[in-house]
Design an enzyme around this catalytic site. Structure first.
Site, PDB file in Angstrom:
ATOM      1  N   GLU A 225       0.866  -1.178   0.000  1.00  0.00           N
ATOM      2  CA  GLU A 225       0.000   0.000   0.000  1.00  0.00           C
ATOM      3  C   GLU A 225       0.904   1.229   0.000  1.00  0.00           C
ATOM      4  OE1 GLU A 225      -2.630   2.696  -0.150  1.00  0.00           O
ATOM      5  OE2 GLU A 225      -1.495   2.785   1.715  1.00  0.00           O
TER       6      GLU A 225
ATOM      7  N   CYS B 140       4.192  -2.593  -8.473  1.00  0.00           N
ATOM      8  CA  CYS B 140       2.899  -2.113  -7.984  1.00  0.00           C
ATOM      9  C   CYS B 140       3.091  -0.876  -7.089  1.00  0.00           C
ATOM     10  CB  CYS B 140       2.119  -3.243  -7.316  1.00  0.00           C
ATOM     11  SG  CYS B 140       0.348  -2.889  -7.189  1.00  0.00           S
TER      12      CYS B 140
ATOM     13  N   ARG C 136      -2.718   5.689  -8.948  1.00  0.00           N
ATOM     14  CA  ARG C 136      -3.006   4.589  -8.019  1.00  0.00           C
ATOM     15  C   ARG C 136      -4.341   3.933  -8.366  1.00  0.00           C
ATOM     16  NH1 ARG C 136      -3.722   6.490  -2.405  1.00  0.00           N
ATOM     17  NH2 ARG C 136      -3.564   4.288  -1.939  1.00  0.00           N
TER      18      ARG C 136
ATOM     19  N   HIS D  30       2.439  -7.746 -10.298  1.00  0.00           N
ATOM     20  CA  HIS D  30       3.162  -8.541  -9.298  1.00  0.00           C
ATOM     21  C   HIS D  30       3.867  -9.738  -9.945  1.00  0.00           C
ATOM     22  CE1 HIS D  30       1.515  -6.596  -5.661  1.00  0.00           C
ATOM     23  NE2 HIS D  30       0.477  -6.355  -6.448  1.00  0.00           N
TER      24      HIS D  30
ATOM     25  N   GLU E 195       6.219 -11.402  -8.843  1.00  0.00           N
ATOM     26  CA  GLU E 195       6.613 -12.351  -7.795  1.00  0.00           C
ATOM     27  C   GLU E 195       5.511 -13.351  -7.464  1.00  0.00           C
ATOM     28  OE1 GLU E 195       4.401  -9.212  -5.490  1.00  0.00           O
ATOM     29  OE2 GLU E 195       5.615  -9.275  -7.313  1.00  0.00           O
TER      30      GLU E 195
END
Length: 188
Positions: free
Chosen positions: A50, A78, A98, A162, A164
């Site tokens: 965040e 991100c 965002r 993402h 990952e």
């Protein structure tokens, strides 16, 4: 040859998944929570999470200034991409919106065509941002619906998604190649 020591900002977010992928690729991941932990690293990953919380915690621990002064390659994913943009740390010449693709329920996966890769990359977008504006030094590497979601500027690699969270290691490999490339320039 010594394994690359790659810091993973570990104040919040998906740092464990990045560390696991880096370890799979033979790097030595180091969890970074304090400015002095950046010393001796070959590169840094700023994971998803965040962005507002990231910025608050980074200021609290003095990491904002330390990361701004870190002169090695950085991979922001991100929220990590947001943290690196013009309106936050100002390290990459992009403006990022965002939650641009929508709220959590609008999260999605897609196959991305990435410049320089033969096969598409599976990309996981969770409350993902996109790049609204790209500076002249920024190379866009992938887009979704005409919106940049993967880009490079010098020693910075940024992704709106993402990498990952999949088994595809190619973007982390690309980052490690960037680290090696920068190491040879610095060592020259």
């Amino acid at each position: 040859m010594e394994p690359l020591r790659i810091g993973v900002l570990a104040v919040q977010g998906n740092f464990r998944e990045h560390a696991q992928m880096l370890r799979r690729l033979g790097a030595d991941p180091v969890e970074v929570r304090k400015p002095e932990q950046l010393e001796g690293l070959d590169g840094l990953v700023i994971p998803g999470g965040e962005s507002t919380t990231f910025m608050r915690l980074m200021r609290l621990y003095g990491l904002d200034g330390a990361i701004a002064g870190f002169d090695r390659p950085v991979f922001g994913t991100c929220a990590g991409m947001i943290v690196l943009d013009r309106n936050h740390l100002g390290l990459v010449d992009v403006a990022v919106r965002r939650n641009a693709f929508g709220r959590q329920v609008a999260s999605f996966e897609t196959d991305l065509d990435v410049a320089g890769l033969d096969a598409p990359v599976r990309a996981v977008f969770i409350r993902a941002p996109w790049v609204d504006d790209v500076g002249p030094e920024v190379e866009v590497l992938a887009e979704v619906d005409g919106r940049p979601v993967l880009a490079r500027q010098g020693r910075f690699l940024i992704a709106a998604f993402h990498p990952e969270l999949t088994d595809d290691t190619r973007l982390h490999e690309r980052f490690l190649d960037l680290v090696r490339e920068e190491s040879s320039v610095v060592g020259a």
